[in-house]
Motif scaffolding. Structure first.
Motif, mmCIF file in Angstrom:
data_model
loop_
_atom_site.group_PDB
_atom_site.id
_atom_site.type_symbol
_atom_site.label_atom_id
_atom_site.label_comp_id
_atom_site.label_asym_id
_atom_site.label_seq_id
_atom_site.Cartn_x
_atom_site.Cartn_y
_atom_site.Cartn_z
ATOM 1 N N LEU A 104 2.015 -1.895 -1.536
ATOM 2 C CA LEU A 104 1.831 -0.411 -1.617
ATOM 3 C C LEU A 104 0.465 -0.492 -2.444
ATOM 4 N N ASP A 105 -0.646 -0.246 -1.850
ATOM 5 C CA ASP A 105 -2.378 -0.541 -2.449
ATOM 6 C C ASP A 105 -2.477 0.911 -3.152
ATOM 7 N N PRO A 106 -3.662 1.008 -3.762
ATOM 8 C CA PRO A 106 -3.921 2.436 -4.276
ATOM 9 C C PRO A 106 -4.024 3.426 -3.420
ATOM 10 N N ASP A 107 -4.662 3.087 -2.109
ATOM 11 C CA ASP A 107 -4.856 4.231 -1.351
ATOM 12 C C ASP A 107 -3.486 4.690 -0.942
ATOM 13 N N LEU A 108 -2.351 4.117 -0.655
ATOM 14 C CA LEU A 108 -1.104 4.627 -0.317
ATOM 15 C C LEU A 108 -0.315 5.276 -1.514
ATOM 16 N N ILE A 109 -0.706 4.782 -2.501
ATOM 17 C CA ILE A 109 0.071 5.390 -3.746
ATOM 18 C C ILE A 109 -0.649 6.619 -3.957
ATOM 19 N N CYS A 110 -1.746 6.840 -3.837
ATOM 20 C CA CYS A 110 -2.496 8.160 -3.808
ATOM 21 C C CYS A 110 -1.980 9.015 -2.606
ATOM 22 N N ALA A 111 -1.821 8.763 -1.406
ATOM 23 C CA ALA A 111 -0.939 9.499 -0.566
ATOM 24 C C ALA A 111 0.395 9.943 -0.805
ATOM 25 N N VAL A 114 -3.206 3.882 14.773
ATOM 26 C CA VAL A 114 -2.875 3.823 13.370
ATOM 27 C C VAL A 114 -4.052 3.317 12.572
ATOM 28 N N ALA A 115 -4.218 4.432 11.320
ATOM 29 C CA ALA A 115 -5.514 3.488 10.492
ATOM 30 C C ALA A 115 -4.726 3.001 9.497
ATOM 31 N N GLY A 116 -5.344 1.637 9.223
ATOM 32 C CA GLY A 116 -4.614 0.627 8.253
ATOM 33 C C GLY A 116 -5.606 0.611 6.888
ATOM 34 N N ALA A 117 -4.941 0.115 5.788
ATOM 35 C CA ALA A 117 -5.625 0.100 4.637
ATOM 36 C C ALA A 117 -6.886 -0.781 4.790
ATOM 37 N N PRO A 118 -7.894 -0.540 4.032
ATOM 38 C CA PRO A 118 -7.929 0.311 3.016
ATOM 39 C C PRO A 118 -8.670 1.821 3.489
#
Length: 568
Positions: free
Chosen positions: A14-21, A54-58
């Motif tokens: 779970l990267d920072p982008d997904l944590i923010c989401a 589907v948009a992927g990280a980052p």
């Protein structure tokens, strides 16, 4: 609450982008065209699926529904590690906080019956905090980071506990977590408040910010009290998920603050007709970060020729001879000064340092998410005591960003002050339309001065000043949680100072007359939609607040500038 959020996670990453989401209860991106097919659920840690859109990280995620789902294979792997850890525990060797007491009581061995109740009991006496409480986004981010660390397997917790963390996020149950008072090694006080509600202990926040019993909230969502298994209570209290989560959100906020600071500096440079020399590409030799900042400033301010903006000292024909008007600044013969005040010339290096500090904090966040923060951690088939709870990496880099923001705010306020001086700009004194009858924007600078003064008290090293606790067992702390909260305050003050500079600089550009550089049109158009033209004195605090409340449209590659403007 209806949440536009879904992620199916088959990876622990779970990267920072997904944590923010997750913190916001939404996806960070929605790439489905208007009228197009529904989004395909995103898979955390997977490569983007181009055919499915589907948009992927980052870059972000397409998250179409209200459910955070954990993949069965991932939960199965977590459970496998849990069973291995529990097999080791059954051997009877002392494991801190599991079959022993904690802190200064770690020498006390627990009986079998005591161990059965111990993990739940850990949540009781440690919940010594109180209001003010963290907001919902902060608490959700803490849950997301805690889930991230548990999915790595080091904690030795069950898949069921991981699922219960997801259940809380899905049900939007927000525990009441204190903002301050984390005075221990690690974060046991706020984490006890955060995770005790899993077991029906403590309080959660209602929709209006009021508190209510956790057991009542569980019942209203059809959830029972979670029975914490061996090691699960201490695992919930271990590490630095709070400082990590708060740092993730503050680093994201810093992106918008940095963008507004660059825009404010650019408008001030244009308004003052400052020499463009300090912003030339040649000045950034050997420094890629500075080169990027100077490139963006040049895109805003142009080269000062071909009628782009007014050259300081030209003045306005309508203002010639007006009381308080400086006309041609002293020492200049109708053109720009050879050197603008230092606050203008150093804009590039100052902003570059803020960016470097933000990048350093982002790197520290990455280390916290990927590293071993549990103690004891289940590593290589055995329990290992670690120092992952100390959080000095996060504390130091939160402090570094706070200090960089404080300096940038001081420089911003200094530029604002210079804009009020006709000797610098050739504009009416204090940027008043009618100096004397009108006060102009002098008190806007006073607002900025007050914000800067408050920031100066924040720019100290949080980790300096140990306080022994737990009978000397905990003889130092890093206060990483406090450092993240200090950064929150610094960002708030920095936004206010920058809003003051944006207001003054945009008004100065208007007073100057003539065409603004094309790169400024997006910023000026955005501000024009928020602030009425200044034709006389008025309560400027309302203008500043409108700027502060409006989302910044020019961050990253997702610019939403007004029609006809450009943020490039």
């Amino acid at each position: 609450m209806n949440r536009a959020f879904r992620a199916i996670t088959d990876s622990a990453d779970l990267d920072p982008d997904l944590i923010c989401a997750i913190a916001a209860g939404r996806g960070t991106r929605d790439t489905t065209p208007a009228g197009g097919a529904p989004d395909t659920p995103a898979t955390a840690g997977s490569a983007p699926d181009a055919e499915a859109g589907v948009a992927g990280a980052p870059d972000g995620w397409t998250l179409p529904g209200p459910v955070l789902r954990l993949g069965p294979e991932l939960l199965g792997e977590v459970q496998r590690r849990c069973e291995q850890a529990r097999a080791v525990l059954r051997g009877g060797d002392p494991v801190y906080g599991v079959n022993t007491g904690m802190g200064a009581l770690s020498g006390v061995r627990l009986t079998g019956p005591q161990q059965l109740a111990h993990q739940r009991n850990l949540m009781l006496a440690r919940a010594t905090g109180g209001p003010p409480w963290l907001g919902a986004a902060d608490v959700r981010a803490i849950f997301a980071v805690r889930l991230r660390t548990f999915l790595a397997g080091d904690a030795g917790v069950s898949g069921q506990l991981c699922q219960r963390l997801a259940d809380f996020l899905n049900a939007d149950i927000v525990p009441a977590v204190p903002r301050a008072g984390a005075g221990s090694a690690g974060e046991i006080i706020p984490l006890a408040h955060a995770f005790a509600p899993l077991a029906g202990i403590g309080q959660v926040l209602g929709s209006g910010g009021e508190v209510r019993p956790a057991a009542e909230a569980l019942a209203s969502h059809g959830l029972g009290e979670f029975a914490l298994g061996p090691k699960e209570g201490i695992a919930l209290l271990a590490g630095v998920p709070g400082a990590t989560a708060l740092s993730v959100l503050r680093a994201a906020e810093a992106d918008a603050v940095m963008a507004t600071m660059e825009a404010a500096a650019g408008l001030s440079i244009v308004a003052a007709g400052a020499s463009r020399d300090p912003y030339s590409a040649a000045c950034a030799r050997g420094d890629d970060v500075l080169a990027g900042v100077l490139g963006r400033l040049r895109a805003l301010i142009g080269d000062g020729t071909s009628g782009e903006g007014r050259t300081a000292g030209e003045g306005n024909a309508d203002d010639a001879g007006a009381p308080g008007h400086g006309g041609t600044p002293a020492g200049r013969a109708g053109g720009a000064a050879l050197q603008a005040p230092v606050s203008f010339r150093v804009a590039g290096p100052v902003l570059a340092q803020v960016l470097r500090a933000r990048d350093a904090l982002t790197a520290a966040i990455g280390r916290a998410l990927a590293g071993v923060t549990d103690s004891p951690a289940f590593l290589d088939g055995r329990f290992v005591g670690t120092a992952g709870f100390h959080g000095i990496d996060l504390a130091a880099h939160c402090d570094q960003l706070t200090a960089a923001l404080a300096h940038a705010a001081e420089v911003s306020a200094a530029r604002l002050h210079r804009l009020l001086d006709p000797r610098v700009t050739g504009l009416p004194a204090q940027l008043a339309r009618t100096p004397g009858p009108d006060t102009g924007l002098v008190t806007v600078h006073k607002r900025a001065a007050g914000e800067v003064h408050a920031m100066r008290r924040l720019a100290t090293a949080t980790a300096v000043g140990l306080i022994e606790t737990s009978g000397g067992q905990e003889d130092v702390q890093s206060f990483a949680w406090a450092a993240a909260e200090t950064l929150r305050a610094a960002l708030r003050h920095a936004r206010s100072v920058t809003a003051c500079e944006l207001l003054a600089a945009s008004h100065a550009v208007s007073l100057a007359g003539g065409p603004a550089p094309p790169g400024c049109l997006g910023v000026l158009g955005w501000l024009a939609g928020l602030v009425e033209p200044i034709t006389a004195d008025r309560p400027f605090g309302a203008d500043i607040e409108r700027i502060l409340r409006s989302p910044w449209p020019g961050t990253g590659g997702q610019s939403r500038w007004p029609a006809g403007g450009t943020g490039e």
